[in-house]
Design a protein around this motif. Sequence first.
Motif, PDB file in Angstrom:
ATOM      1  N   LEU A  61       0.836  -1.208   0.000  1.00  0.00           N
ATOM      2  CA  LEU A  61       0.000   0.000   0.000  1.00  0.00           C
ATOM      3  C   LEU A  61       0.867   1.253   0.000  1.00  0.00           C
ATOM      4  CD1 LEU A  61      -2.792  -1.163   2.449  1.00  0.00           C
ATOM      5  CD2 LEU A  61      -3.080  -0.610   0.015  1.00  0.00           C
ATOM      6  N   SER A  62       1.974   1.213   0.712  1.00  0.00           N
ATOM      7  CA  SER A  62       2.914   2.340   0.675  1.00  0.00           C
ATOM      8  C   SER A  62       3.482   2.515  -0.726  1.00  0.00           C
ATOM      9  CB  SER A  62       4.060   2.123   1.662  1.00  0.00           C
ATOM     10  OG  SER A  62       3.581   2.186   2.977  1.00  0.00           O
ATOM     11  N   HIS A  64       1.890   1.713  -3.516  1.00  0.00           N
ATOM     12  CA  HIS A  64       0.818   2.317  -4.311  1.00  0.00           C
ATOM     13  C   HIS A  64       0.736   3.814  -4.040  1.00  0.00           C
ATOM     14  CE1 HIS A  64      -0.528  -1.471  -5.818  1.00  0.00           C
ATOM     15  NE2 HIS A  64      -0.983  -1.907  -4.656  1.00  0.00           N
ATOM     16  N   SER A  65       0.885   4.192  -2.783  1.00  0.00           N
ATOM     17  CA  SER A  65       0.834   5.598  -2.410  1.00  0.00           C
ATOM     18  C   SER A  65       2.005   6.365  -3.019  1.00  0.00           C
ATOM     19  CB  SER A  65       0.843   5.717  -0.880  1.00  0.00           C
ATOM     20  OG  SER A  65       0.673   7.038  -0.487  1.00  0.00           O
ATOM     21  N   LEU A  68       1.367   6.861  -6.657  1.00  0.00           N
ATOM     22  CA  LEU A  68       0.381   7.921  -6.859  1.00  0.00           C
ATOM     23  C   LEU A  68       1.034   9.294  -6.686  1.00  0.00           C
ATOM     24  CD1 LEU A  68      -2.525   8.849  -7.340  1.00  0.00           C
ATOM     25  CD2 LEU A  68      -2.928   8.557  -4.892  1.00  0.00           C
ATOM     26  N   ASP A  69       1.877   9.441  -5.678  1.00  0.00           N
ATOM     27  CA  ASP A  69       2.582  10.711  -5.474  1.00  0.00           C
ATOM     28  C   ASP A  69       3.477  11.040  -6.660  1.00  0.00           C
ATOM     29  OD1 ASP A  69       1.359  10.990  -3.017  1.00  0.00           O
ATOM     30  OD2 ASP A  69       3.121  10.362  -1.864  1.00  0.00           O
ATOM     31  N   THR A 106      -4.991  -0.696  -6.512  1.00  0.00           N
ATOM     32  CA  THR A 106      -5.447  -0.271  -5.187  1.00  0.00           C
ATOM     33  C   THR A 106      -6.897  -0.661  -4.950  1.00  0.00           C
ATOM     34  OG1 THR A 106      -3.905   1.580  -5.333  1.00  0.00           O
ATOM     35  CG2 THR A 106      -5.544   1.673  -3.587  1.00  0.00           C
ATOM     36  N   GLU A 124      -6.477   1.600   5.191  1.00  0.00           N
ATOM     37  CA  GLU A 124      -5.246   2.122   4.588  1.00  0.00           C
ATOM     38  C   GLU A 124      -5.348   2.125   3.067  1.00  0.00           C
ATOM     39  OE1 GLU A 124      -1.465   0.875   6.199  1.00  0.00           O
ATOM     40  OE2 GLU A 124      -2.434   0.371   8.100  1.00  0.00           O
ATOM     41  N   VAL A 128      -5.401   5.557   0.280  1.00  0.00           N
ATOM     42  CA  VAL A 128      -4.706   5.794  -0.988  1.00  0.00           C
ATOM     43  C   VAL A 128      -5.707   6.316  -2.022  1.00  0.00           C
ATOM     44  CG1 VAL A 128      -3.343   4.751  -2.851  1.00  0.00           C
ATOM     45  CG2 VAL A 128      -2.951   4.052  -0.479  1.00  0.00           C
ATOM     46  N   ARG A 131      -6.540   9.900  -1.394  1.00  0.00           N
ATOM     47  CA  ARG A 131      -5.516  10.835  -1.890  1.00  0.00           C
ATOM     48  C   ARG A 131      -5.745  11.169  -3.351  1.00  0.00           C
ATOM     49  NH1 ARG A 131       0.116   9.634   0.908  1.00  0.00           N
ATOM     50  NH2 ARG A 131       0.758  10.922  -0.834  1.00  0.00           N
TER      51      ARG A 131
END
Length: 196
Positions: A61-62, A64-65, A68-69, A106, A124, A128, A131
């Motif tokens: 998940l981090s 994926h985040s 995305l960033d 995600t 969590e 994502v 965001r």
Amino acid sequence: MNRRVQASQKRRRLTAAAARVLHEQGVERTTLADIAREADVPVGNVYYYFKTKDELVRAALSEHSAYLDELTGRLDELADPRDRLKALVQGWIDQRDLAARFGCPTGTLAVELDKRADGDLDAEAGAVIRRLLDWAGGQFRELGLPDPDGLALTLVAGYQGMSLLTNALRDPGVMSREGARLLRWLDSLEAAEASG
């Protein structure tokens, strides 16, 4: 190369591998050995960095985040928020073959995690997606359109729907057609803005 750098690179490989394998196989079907194999590290090393599968899911998940960033950072380089939104949709269309095989990375993970009786990983995964909604809402807000958060929800819901159907029907054409529809919708919002 020193040990700390090697350890950091190994952890990074494991995290990226976890994101890929969990997307392709889902949480329940994925083993730590699958992730070790994908990362090309001995399975014992996985346990050194991640004690449980949930820790690997959290790492995915981090990942994926972070993706995305990185994506929204690149899109933010475009001067016009309309162009940013359209480039986002085009990126979704460009991933149609991957979506046909595995769905949204995600979104599918969020749905699977929601069905588990324990843990908070589903929240969590939802964070994502939140965001992305917030970023899209910011673009619509910058365009000066009414109800920017509602427009963002429509856009992201459109993506999740077309991703789900593309995967369920194993038809990348669904993503192409529905993505084109989203692009036309964004154009129509441009026209409403220009005339308003």
